[in-house]
Design a protein around this motif. Sequence first.
Motif, mmCIF file in Angstrom:
data_model
loop_
_atom_site.group_PDB
_atom_site.id
_atom_site.type_symbol
_atom_site.label_atom_id
_atom_site.label_comp_id
_atom_site.label_asym_id
_atom_site.label_seq_id
_atom_site.Cartn_x
_atom_site.Cartn_y
_atom_site.Cartn_z
ATOM 1 N N LEU A 39 0.827 -1.210 0.000
ATOM 2 C CA LEU A 39 0.000 0.000 0.000
ATOM 3 C C LEU A 39 0.865 1.264 0.000
ATOM 4 O O LEU A 39 0.547 2.239 -0.684
ATOM 5 N N ALA A 40 1.948 1.251 0.765
ATOM 6 C CA ALA A 40 2.839 2.420 0.779
ATOM 7 C C ALA A 40 3.486 2.616 -0.589
ATOM 8 O O ALA A 40 3.625 3.746 -1.065
ATOM 9 N N LEU A 41 3.861 1.544 -1.236
ATOM 10 C CA LEU A 41 4.463 1.635 -2.566
ATOM 11 C C LEU A 41 3.441 2.131 -3.587
ATOM 12 O O LEU A 41 3.781 2.926 -4.472
ATOM 13 N N ALA A 42 2.199 1.708 -3.461
ATOM 14 C CA ALA A 42 1.152 2.189 -4.357
ATOM 15 C C ALA A 42 0.889 3.678 -4.136
ATOM 16 O O ALA A 42 0.659 4.426 -5.087
ATOM 17 N N ARG A 43 0.951 4.114 -2.881
ATOM 18 C CA ARG A 43 0.792 5.538 -2.597
ATOM 19 C C ARG A 43 1.934 6.344 -3.179
ATOM 20 O O ARG A 43 1.748 7.441 -3.687
ATOM 21 N N ALA A 44 3.155 5.812 -3.093
ATOM 22 C CA ALA A 44 4.321 6.528 -3.614
ATOM 23 C C ALA A 44 4.254 6.649 -5.131
ATOM 24 O O ALA A 44 4.723 7.633 -5.703
ATOM 25 N N GLY A 45 3.685 5.655 -5.796
ATOM 26 C CA GLY A 45 3.568 5.692 -7.247
ATOM 27 C C GLY A 45 2.392 6.504 -7.737
ATOM 28 O O GLY A 45 2.221 6.682 -8.936
ATOM 29 N N GLY A 46 1.565 6.979 -6.843
ATOM 30 C CA GLY A 46 0.422 7.794 -7.227
ATOM 31 C C GLY A 46 -0.839 6.984 -7.487
ATOM 32 O O GLY A 46 -1.832 7.531 -7.927
ATOM 33 N N GLY A 47 -0.820 5.700 -7.233
ATOM 34 C CA GLY A 47 -1.987 4.858 -7.467
ATOM 35 C C GLY A 47 -3.073 5.063 -6.432
ATOM 36 O O GLY A 47 -4.251 4.934 -6.716
ATOM 37 N N ILE A 48 -2.691 5.396 -5.203
ATOM 38 C CA ILE A 48 -3.633 5.630 -4.112
ATOM 39 C C ILE A 48 -3.279 6.982 -3.516
ATOM 40 O O ILE A 48 -2.126 7.254 -3.207
#
Length: 124
Positions: A39-48
């Motif tokens: 989830l943190a990686l998805a947030r960093a990529g702009g997905g969440i």
Amino acid sequence: MNASTALLAAAEGGIIGDGRTGANLALGAGALGMAIGWLALARAGGGISTGNVRTGGMAAIAVGTVCTVLAVLHLATASGGPGTGNGLVGAIVAVPLGLGAVLLGRRALTRCRRADRPADRMTV
């Protein structure tokens, strides 16, 4: 009871149950750490767009470290081999889960720092 004694007893399963309990705790922590790291990686990529990337990355690193420590302690204190019911296989599976959570958290923190740099200072 100090923290190291409690951690060793939890890895052995002596506080809360049979020999598999320490491995199950490590597996649960590993799965939780992988989910937090993803989830943190998805947030960093702009997905969440909700949540704080730094907090998620640090939480994934912390939970992954706890998972790895619990699994290694269980491996060191387990008697018997695989298939004896002591949770040895679960602890073996929990080690890469914990390390994966640490790596996902670290990658999320790296992406977060890279995004915070000004554009004129970024290098390719």
